[in-house]
Scaffold this motif. Structure first.
Motif, PDB file in Angstrom:
ATOM      1  N   UNK A   5     116.851 -12.875 -18.392  1.00  0.00           N
ATOM      2  CA  UNK A   5     117.634 -13.921 -19.057  1.00  0.00           C
ATOM      3  C   UNK A   5     117.679 -15.204 -18.237  1.00  0.00           C
ATOM      4  N   UNK A   6     117.783 -15.054 -16.905  1.00  0.00           N
ATOM      5  CA  UNK A   6     117.878 -16.251 -16.085  1.00  0.00           C
ATOM      6  C   UNK A   6     116.553 -16.612 -15.431  1.00  0.00           C
ATOM      7  N   UNK A   7     115.535 -15.801 -15.661  1.00  0.00           N
ATOM      8  CA  UNK A   7     114.206 -16.110 -15.125  1.00  0.00           C
ATOM      9  C   UNK A   7     114.071 -15.939 -13.637  1.00  0.00           C
ATOM     10  N   UNK A   8     115.040 -15.304 -12.972  1.00  0.00           N
ATOM     11  CA  UNK A   8     114.996 -15.184 -11.516  1.00  0.00           C
ATOM     12  C   UNK A   8     114.645 -13.780 -11.041  1.00  0.00           C
ATOM     13  N   UNK A   9     114.565 -12.831 -11.924  1.00  0.00           N
ATOM     14  CA  UNK A   9     114.243 -11.475 -11.517  1.00  0.00           C
ATOM     15  C   UNK A   9     112.795 -11.393 -11.042  1.00  0.00           C
ATOM     16  N   UNK A  10     112.548 -10.654  -9.964  1.00  0.00           N
ATOM     17  CA  UNK A  10     111.193 -10.512  -9.450  1.00  0.00           C
ATOM     18  C   UNK A  10     110.327  -9.779 -10.470  1.00  0.00           C
ATOM     19  N   UNK A  11     109.188 -10.357 -10.767  1.00  0.00           N
ATOM     20  CA  UNK A  11     108.317  -9.822 -11.806  1.00  0.00           C
ATOM     21  C   UNK A  11     106.989  -9.380 -11.203  1.00  0.00           C
ATOM     22  N   UNK A  12     106.572  -8.134 -11.431  1.00  0.00           N
ATOM     23  CA  UNK A  12     105.255  -7.702 -10.952  1.00  0.00           C
ATOM     24  C   UNK A  12     104.136  -8.375 -11.735  1.00  0.00           C
ATOM     25  N   UNK A  85      99.828 -11.899  -2.866  1.00  0.00           N
ATOM     26  CA  UNK A  85     100.140 -10.466  -2.940  1.00  0.00           C
ATOM     27  C   UNK A  85     101.611 -10.245  -3.240  1.00  0.00           C
ATOM     28  N   UNK A  86     101.896  -9.187  -3.970  1.00  0.00           N
ATOM     29  CA  UNK A  86     103.264  -8.737  -4.190  1.00  0.00           C
ATOM     30  C   UNK A  86     103.559  -7.676  -3.125  1.00  0.00           C
ATOM     31  N   UNK A  90     102.067  -4.094  -3.965  1.00  0.00           N
ATOM     32  CA  UNK A  90     100.723  -4.104  -3.397  1.00  0.00           C
ATOM     33  C   UNK A  90      99.701  -4.779  -4.296  1.00  0.00           C
ATOM     34  N   UNK A  91     100.144  -5.314  -5.457  1.00  0.00           N
ATOM     35  CA  UNK A  91      99.229  -5.990  -6.377  1.00  0.00           C
ATOM     36  C   UNK A  91      98.725  -7.290  -5.747  1.00  0.00           C
ATOM     37  N   UNK A  92      97.472  -7.612  -6.025  1.00  0.00           N
ATOM     38  CA  UNK A  92      96.853  -8.828  -5.499  1.00  0.00           C
ATOM     39  C   UNK A  92      96.422  -9.713  -6.664  1.00  0.00           C
ATOM     40  N   UNK A  93      96.751 -10.978  -6.575  1.00  0.00           N
ATOM     41  CA  UNK A  93      96.322 -11.949  -7.574  1.00  0.00           C
ATOM     42  C   UNK A  93      95.470 -13.018  -6.927  1.00  0.00           C
ATOM     43  N   UNK A  94      94.579 -13.606  -7.702  1.00  0.00           N
ATOM     44  CA  UNK A  94      93.745 -14.704  -7.212  1.00  0.00           C
ATOM     45  C   UNK A  94      93.674 -15.774  -8.289  1.00  0.00           C
ATOM     46  N   UNK A  95      93.879 -17.013  -7.864  1.00  0.00           N
ATOM     47  CA  UNK A  95      93.857 -18.144  -8.782  1.00  0.00           C
ATOM     48  C   UNK A  95      92.757 -19.102  -8.355  1.00  0.00           C
ATOM     49  N   UNK A  96      91.934 -19.534  -9.320  1.00  0.00           N
ATOM     50  CA  UNK A  96      90.784 -20.391  -9.036  1.00  0.00           C
ATOM     51  C   UNK A  96      91.008 -21.779  -9.631  1.00  0.00           C
ATOM     52  N   UNK A  97      90.699 -22.798  -8.835  1.00  0.00           N
ATOM     53  CA  UNK A  97      90.921 -24.178  -9.259  1.00  0.00           C
ATOM     54  C   UNK A  97      89.815 -24.646 -10.201  1.00  0.00           C
ATOM     55  N   UNK A 140      91.838  -2.633  -2.716  1.00  0.00           N
ATOM     56  CA  UNK A 140      90.730  -1.693  -2.837  1.00  0.00           C
ATOM     57  C   UNK A 140      90.924  -0.620  -3.902  1.00  0.00           C
ATOM     58  N   UNK A 141      92.158  -0.322  -4.284  1.00  0.00           N
ATOM     59  CA  UNK A 141      92.365   0.679  -5.328  1.00  0.00           C
ATOM     60  C   UNK A 141      92.251   0.075  -6.731  1.00  0.00           C
ATOM     61  N   UNK A 142      92.083  -1.251  -6.807  1.00  0.00           N
ATOM     62  CA  UNK A 142      91.841  -1.886  -8.100  1.00  0.00           C
ATOM     63  C   UNK A 142      93.006  -2.624  -8.709  1.00  0.00           C
ATOM     64  N   UNK A 143      94.120  -2.804  -7.985  1.00  0.00           N
ATOM     65  CA  UNK A 143      95.293  -3.500  -8.544  1.00  0.00           C
ATOM     66  C   UNK A 143      95.138  -5.018  -8.365  1.00  0.00           C
ATOM     67  N   UNK A 144      94.154  -5.571  -9.050  1.00  0.00           N
ATOM     68  CA  UNK A 144      93.818  -6.984  -8.900  1.00  0.00           C
ATOM     69  C   UNK A 144      93.975  -7.725 -10.229  1.00  0.00           C
ATOM     70  N   UNK A 145      94.436  -8.993 -10.131  1.00  0.00           N
ATOM     71  CA  UNK A 145      94.648  -9.846 -11.305  1.00  0.00           C
ATOM     72  C   UNK A 145      94.048 -11.220 -11.023  1.00  0.00           C
TER      73      UNK A 145
END
Length: 439
Positions: A5-12, A85-86, A90-97, A140-145
């Motif tokens: 509701x307030x947008x502040x909760x940590x989101x995976x 990383x979270x 352990x999730x990993x994200x990558x953002x490309x410009x 390495x286990x595949x938790x990538x976004x």
């Protein structure tokens, strides 16, 4: 997805809404300071260079993310990406410009040259850098976004198409289309899966620079970004009160000139891609085979070759001879890269190729057999001597004597070794005589 509701909760990263995806797409455009260290708060780093982005991270419930890696080659190749990383999941994200300066197509010749290469032949320096960046930082286990806007969206698609088994989700906005003619059947299927999410804002032109091999969610434009390329901005996406993009039911409504330009661009770029399909396909083959081998995945290459053969057979625009030549090229490439891989990483293979002649000293084999025979004779002699002790030993010593006797009986294992060595020497000598007779 948890209530926010307030947008502040940590989101995976596995539970993001469009609003949060948009923030992470923007992340690659932030010029992170040189003093960053792995594990630092993304929010605090962003606050030093872009206070608005920092506020968006916090409001989106992404304040907990930490930086993992950052590359900014904007002054060289134009490539720029950030990995984060979270810490909890352990999730990993990558953002490309993406490309900067869309209102001036000559603003950055490096980016525009890279875009042209990508669109026409399906590979570019930045796409190779993006793949390398992913393989360096992946979980390495595949938790990538993966995330990316414009050219960054195309880079995310490139990374995903090459490593789709190691990625759980892709969220891109107004992406430059990946060249579809270079892709194998498995890559096309991966791009059309639910893991791949492409959002296109009404009025965007870049998303239609070529044929698109994946489904898109066409969404409404909020009208806040002026100019011909205004719809291309991430901030042009209209969101509802929950943070989800509003679906557009009437494409290019209110953006007739962009619609006309998009129709022409799709037709022209699609025609160019079609005529260069053989080149783009061959180049993509080189990249994929190299990627498999470098990552020590030779077992996947065999299945990959079958995919390629299926794709080549669908090339009706080229002759049978050309299709046969392409298949032979694939086979030769796999064989060549496999050889390089083994020479680089397989110690046994390196020794075998450096010593192609098999040298067998049969005299030594028979000598080893004789030595083992001598040992067995000595064991047999000790055994006979121990047998004579049974008459002299008392009842209390009988158990110890029996145990010792078990260890001194003639060894059948040694006899088998003797037999093997002598038989091997005989076989080698027989083969050698036959070869000499045929010379």
């Amino acid at each position: 997805m948890p209530n926010q509701k307030d947008g502040t909760e940590q989101v995976p990263l596995s539970e993001l809404r469009d609003q949060q995806n948009a923030v992470l797409n923007k992340l690659a455009y932030a010029n992170v300071i040189d003093e960053w260290k792995p594990g630092q708060s993304l929010y605090k780093l962003a606050a030093q260079v872009d206070t608005d982005l920092a506020a968006e991270l916090k409001a989106a419930g992404l304040e907990h993310l930490v930086i993992k890696d950052y590359v900014n080659k904007n002054a060289q190749s134009g490539f720029c990406a950030i990995a984060f990383e979270d810490p909890k999941t352990g999730e990993v994200g990558m953002s490309f410009r993406g490309t900067e300066g869309m209102d001036d197509l000559l603003h950055d010749p490096k980016d525009m040259a890279d875009n042209t290469l990508t669109a026409s032949i399906g590979v570019s320096p930045q796409s190779l850098e993006a793949i390398a960046f992913f393989e360096k930082n992946e979980e390495k286990s595949g938790k990538n976004y993966l995330f990316g806007h414009s050219k960054g969206g195309e880079l995310a698609a490139e990374v995903y198409a090459t490593n789709y088994t190691h990625v759980l989700g892709v969220h891109i906005i107004n992406p430059q289309p990946i060249n579809p003619y270079k892709l194998g059947p498995d890559q096309l299927a991966a791009l059309q899966s639910k893991k791949f999410d492409a959002v296109v804002v009404n009025g965007d032109l870049v998303s239609w620079l070529g044929r698109t091999p994946y489904p898109v969610r066409y969404v409404e434009n909020n009208g806040t970004q002026p100019g011909f390329f205004g719809p291309h901005s991430i901030d042009s996406m209209k969101l509802d009160h929950r943070g989800y993009a509003v679906i557009e039911k009437d494409p290019f409504s209110g953006y007739a000139w962009q619609g006309l330009a998009s129709t022409i661009a799709t037709a022209v770029m699609g025609d160019i891609q079609s005529h260069l399909r053989v080149y783009s396909f061959a180049i993509n083959t080189v990249v994929r085979v190299g990627n498999f081998m470098i990552n020590d995945l030779p077992d996947m290459v065999h299945k990959f070759v079958e995919y390629l053969k299926q794709a080549i057979e669908r090339f009706r625009v080229i002759s049978n001879a050309a299709r046969t030549a392409l298949i032979q090229f694939v086979g030769s490439l796999v064989k060549g890269v496999s050889l390089l891989f083994n020479l680089a990483f397989n110690a046994g293979y390196r020794y075998a190729t450096a010593n192609p002649m098999i040298k067998v000293d049969t005299y030594k084999l028979r000598n080893y057999a004789d030595q083992l025979e001598s040992i067995n004779r000595r064991i047999s002699h000790i055994d006979r001597r121990m047998d004579s002790l049974y008459l002299k030993a008392g009842f209390s010593d009988l158990w110890n004597l029996l145990q010792a006797d078990l260890f001194t009986e003639e060894s059948w294992n040694i006899k088998k070794c003797i037999y093997y060595l002598n038989e091997t020497a005989d076989d080698f000598e027989t083969v050698e005589r036959k070869i000499i007779q045929q010379l």
